[in-house]
Design an enzyme around this catalytic site. Structure first.
Site, PDB file in Angstrom:
ATOM      1  N   GLU A  46      -9.888 -46.646  -7.346  1.00 43.08           N
ATOM      2  CA  GLU A  46     -11.196 -46.006  -7.117  1.00 43.08           C
ATOM      3  C   GLU A  46     -11.661 -46.211  -5.685  1.00 43.08           C
ATOM      4  O   GLU A  46     -12.505 -45.491  -5.186  1.00 43.08           O
ATOM      5  CB  GLU A  46     -12.248 -46.584  -8.072  1.00 43.08           C
ATOM      6  N   PHE A  93     -12.547 -39.568  -4.617  1.00 43.41           N
ATOM      7  CA  PHE A  93     -11.261 -40.269  -4.586  1.00 43.41           C
ATOM      8  C   PHE A  93     -11.132 -41.122  -5.839  1.00 43.41           C
ATOM      9  O   PHE A  93     -11.926 -42.040  -6.065  1.00 43.41           O
ATOM     10  CB  PHE A  93     -11.193 -41.144  -3.325  1.00 43.41           C
ATOM     11  N   ASP A 140      -6.208 -18.103  22.909  1.00 42.66           N
ATOM     12  CA  ASP A 140      -6.975 -18.742  21.828  1.00 42.66           C
ATOM     13  C   ASP A 140      -7.118 -17.775  20.654  1.00 42.66           C
ATOM     14  O   ASP A 140      -6.398 -16.770  20.549  1.00 42.66           O
ATOM     15  CB  ASP A 140      -8.332 -19.225  22.374  1.00 42.66           C
ATOM     16  N   ASP A 141      -8.043 -18.044  19.799  1.00 42.97           N
ATOM     17  CA  ASP A 141      -8.287 -17.303  18.559  1.00 42.97           C
ATOM     18  C   ASP A 141      -8.362 -15.791  18.789  1.00 42.97           C
ATOM     19  O   ASP A 141      -8.957 -15.335  19.771  1.00 42.97           O
ATOM     20  CB  ASP A 141      -9.632 -17.804  18.005  1.00 42.97           C
ATOM     21  N   ARG A 157     -18.254 -21.225   8.305  1.00 44.07           N
ATOM     22  CA  ARG A 157     -17.771 -20.255   9.303  1.00 44.07           C
ATOM     23  C   ARG A 157     -17.139 -19.063   8.566  1.00 44.07           C
ATOM     24  O   ARG A 157     -16.139 -18.518   9.004  1.00 44.07           O
ATOM     25  CB  ARG A 157     -16.759 -20.886  10.258  1.00 44.07           C
ATOM     26  N   LYS A 209      -2.564 -25.106  20.152  1.00 41.91           N
ATOM     27  CA  LYS A 209      -3.877 -25.712  19.893  1.00 41.91           C
ATOM     28  C   LYS A 209      -4.079 -25.621  18.380  1.00 41.91           C
ATOM     29  O   LYS A 209      -4.260 -24.533  17.835  1.00 41.91           O
ATOM     30  CB  LYS A 209      -4.968 -24.950  20.640  1.00 41.91           C
ATOM     31  N   ASP A 242      -9.088 -38.507  16.130  1.00 42.15           N
ATOM     32  CA  ASP A 242      -8.782 -39.837  15.597  1.00 42.15           C
ATOM     33  C   ASP A 242      -7.341 -40.211  15.903  1.00 42.15           C
ATOM     34  O   ASP A 242      -6.523 -39.359  16.258  1.00 42.15           O
ATOM     35  CB  ASP A 242      -9.049 -39.866  14.087  1.00 42.15           C
ATOM     36  N   GLU A 269     -15.336 -19.669  45.428  1.00 40.35           N
ATOM     37  CA  GLU A 269     -15.130 -20.519  44.244  1.00 40.35           C
ATOM     38  C   GLU A 269     -13.642 -20.660  43.923  1.00 40.35           C
ATOM     39  O   GLU A 269     -13.182 -21.729  43.524  1.00 40.35           O
ATOM     40  CB  GLU A 269     -15.868 -19.925  43.039  1.00 40.35           C
TER      41      GLU A 269
END
Ligand code: GLA
Length: 727
Positions: free
Chosen positions: A176, A280, A366-367, A443, A476, A531, A611
């Site tokens: 548990e 859990f 990207d996406d 989303r 990514k 993490d 720039e």
């Protein structure tokens, strides 16, 4: 040797270069914790005291001795039901529905090298770099066994802890709750430092006293989360950046976690890190086992700064893996903030053309390149290149980009599915949802059940067929929602959250085995899964969706307490910033992004010639320092929450080179002069400031500091390089 066992006292001592960890098996077989902290000699079992404590029970083995109570004694892995009323590291529900697990010592083994964990990421080390101690404990009635695992990286001052729970009984039991590490302190007053946040504002520093009661942080989201990072510091009251004792606990896991700090009735402190107990309930049939993710422990007697540097080294060298672990990372330009969903192949090629002229190494699409994906309401799950949108095949696009001398990378979100997708129409049953209920959307998307191998295998094949279409050198890997509606077909529901994370790891492991040369950058709406678990597969992670340099200073400050700069995805973006509307100079944005993997998140076509020149110089400047930044020792020189400037520095390991970075956070009339003190230099050596040629003793730079320029302007930034003079 790092692990010592004294037979007569049944005492275990783990020694690292500067720390000691000690525990012993007592007369009844309980494993009692004795000490963790600065290196000491001798046995400290004299710290255990025994008094008759009212309302604290005594195990039956103690007979009439009322002074022996698990409610008071410091323990290594406190199970439930032994008379210890503090939070338990382990809760087992037995076949008869009783909740009890009374673990006693059975045997132990000491061996060379560092243990590994089946299906889970873990610290790794060479045979000569680490030792493993495995202590086998058992509950005599249920025959539940727990292998307590200790990995000792002597030179690095790192001790890892994990546990393997094995059902050796005849009957099914349910886990548990399970922690991987528990630290019991019989004395001392402590603060807990944790890192809270939200999407686009992750890892804010919070320090609070561990007072009587329980203080709990964690995640129930199925991801480690933006809200609390799975890493904490337990610090003596007086501990500062550079002085005092502190302990770190860093969980190597990317799912729901639980960290508890408790000050008990006798002013003792218990801190635990491990799996979240909500959602859990892990059943173990006869001979089945469950592996608890690892916690990396570290102690510093010299404040937070040293603790951080020890973690940086450990994560960089013993968690991150792969071809890019020890390499300079490519400077990349990402299409997200440049074009969002509005692009075609030409847009990406234009980015590449501009990027080539600026000295950028890689373009990331990207996406939006797959399925029907012109906004974030559809298409996830359909990992087929939308050639109509691109106006060419992926192979053609990557070929053209390579011809410009650039590498190519691509975004993906394999764990997710849109209801408006061919995959959903074909396999609505592959989604995590509770039968008979409408799942919570986030989303406007749902999560695929990655705890199921058939689902993963299908997505894996789809992804591979994309990766095989051209020379793709970077992925990514994104996930843009938390899990809800925890349920999986054909499976015990108490297993889902854990098995999901192991499914993600399984997928990533297969991916890096098949494509060892691809650099993976983790992402979770920015830093929602930032993490050490993900770092085992992805040596860099997009730190936050917030690219505002000022906000990033705080986000990166919080991140730096555990995670090395080489893992921190950070880019220069356009102004006004898309998340905050704030404008700061290109230079300041550059200096801030250089405390990370460095890249761009803007449309260079919108930059003026002036720039562009600055960007070119900026990239040269970054490349000059890239190795110092990636491998150098990182020092926080100020606290941006409290001081009017943010400052940090990188020092090479041999202390011959240092780069000081400063961003002024405040400006006032009749301005005050701020001074910054350097760190980590050799006091008796002379250092020359690269720009001015001025020479200083290391001791002067560290003890007296240097004045910062008092110039007019908002958020001005400086990079000051120092080089040690040859004698
Ligand atoms: C997430 C990421 C962003 C971007 C978008 C694409 O929010 O953090 O960087 O990739 O998804 O949808």
């Amino acid at each position: 040797m790092a692990v010592y066992y004294q037979q007569e006292k049944q005492m275990f001592t783990l020694q690292t270069a500067h720390t000691t960890y000690q525990m012993k098996v007592d007369g009844f077989g309980f494993l009692l914790h004795l000490y963790y902290g600065r290196k000491i000699a001798g046995d400290v079992d004299y710290l255990l005291t025994y008094y008759d404590r009212g309302f604290s029970g005594n195990p039956s083995d103690a007979g009439e001795d009322r002074t022996y109570s698990m409610d008071v004694l410091p323990q290594e892995y406190p199970g439930i039901g032994t008379g210890d009323y503090r939070s338990s590291a382990l809760i087992i529900r037995n076949e008869d529905e009783s909740e009890c697990c009374d673990l006693r010592y059975v045997s132990h083994e000491i061996r060379k090298g560092k243990y590994g964990l089946k299906g889970l990421p873990a610290v790794y080390a060479g045979e000569e770099e680490a030792e493993t101690l495995e202590i086998l404990m058992e509950d005599a009635v249920s025959k539940v066994q727990v292998q307590l695992l200790y990995g000792v990286l002597e030179k690095d001052d790192i001790i890892t802890r994990s546990a393997r729970i094995i059902n050796q009984g005849e009957n099914r039991v349910v886990v548990e709750k399970a922690a991987s590490a528990c630290l019991d302190f019989v004395a001392g007053k402590y603060d807990m430092v944790s890192f809270y946040g939200r999407h686009a504002m992750e890892r804010n520093f919070q320090r609070m006293e561990i007072a009587h009661g329980n203080y709990v942080i964690g995640s129930r989201r199925g991801i480690s989360s933006h809200q609390y990072n799975p890493a904490v510091i337990i610090a003596d009251k007086g501990t500062t950046e550079d002085t005092g004792s502190c302990y770190g606990m860093v969980l190597v896991y990317s799912g729901s976690f639980l960290c508890e700090a408790e000050k008990d009735q006798y002013n003792q402190t218990r801190v635990m890190m491990g799996l979240q107990s909500d959602f859990f309930h892990y059943p173990l049939e006869k001979e089945e086992e469950l592996v608890i993710p690892e916690t990396i422990l570290c102690y510093s007697g010299e404040g937070f700064g040293k603790l951080s540097r020890q973690y940086h080294k450990c994560i960089r060298e013993h968690v991150c893996r792969g071809r890019y672990r020890d390499r300079t990372r490519p400077v990349l330009i990402n299409s997200w903030e440049a074009a969002y969903f509005k692009f075609n192949g030409e847009t990406i090629l234009n980015l590449a053309r501009e990027a080539a002229g600026l000295g950028i190494d890689m373009v990331v699409m990207d996406d939006g390149w797959f399925g029907k994906r012109d906004d974030d309401n559809s298409g996830l799950g359909d990992w087929q290149v939308n050639e109509a949108k691109l106006g060419c095949s992926l192979g053609e696009l990557t070929g053209k980009i390579n011809d410009l001398g650039l590498k190519f990378g691509i975004w993906m979100e394999p764990e997710m599915i849109s209801e408006d997708s061919a995959l959903y129409r074909e396999h609505p049953d592959w989604v995590i949802q509770i039968p008979g209920r409408k799942p919570v959307r986030a989303r406007n998307q749902l999560a695929l059940d990655f705890s199921r191998a058939e689902v993963r295998d299908y997505v894996f094949d789809q992804i591979c067929s994309v990766l095989d279409q051209g020379k793709i050198e970077y992925i990514k890997w994104d996930i843009n929602r938390s899990l809800t509606d925890i349920y999986s077909l054909e499976k015990n529901q108490g297993k889902v959250t854990y098995d999901y994370v192991l499914g993600v790891y399984d997928f990533l492991e297969k991916l890096i085995q098949k494509y060892p040369d691809i650099l993976i950058e983790g992402c979770c709406g920015g830093g929602g899964r930032f993490d050490a678990g993900m770092m085992y597969y992805a040596p860099q992670i997009w730190c936050s969706d917030n690219t505002d340099a000022l906000d990033r200073i705080r986000i990166q400050y919080g991140t730096s307490f555990f995670y090395p700069v080489s893992t921190v995805g950070s880019h220069v973006s356009a102004v006004p910033n898309h998340q905050t509307g704030r404008s700061v100079s290109l230079h300041t944005r550059g200096v801030t992004a250089m405390a990370g993997t460095f890249g761009y998140e803007l449309d260079p076509q919108k930059l003026s010639e002036e720039e562009k020149k600055e960007v070119r110089d900026q990239i040269c400047q970054y490349k000059k320092y890239a190795e110092l930044i990636r491998r150098g020792e990182y020092y926080r020189l100020s606290d941006p929450y409290k001081e009017p400037f943010a400052a940090w520095m990188f020092a090479s390991e041999d202390k011959s080179q240092a780069l000081v970075n400063v961003v002024m956070l405040e400006v006032h009339g009749n301005t005050l002069v701020e001074y910054v003190k350097l760190k980590g230099l050799l006091p008796d050596e002379v250092y020359e400031e690269a720009n001015t040629g001025k020479c200083y003793y290391g001791s002067a730079l560290m003890e007296a500091g240097i004045p910062l320029p008092a110039e007019m302007g908002e958020y001005l930034a400086y990079q000051i390089e120092f080089k040690r003079k040859d004698r």
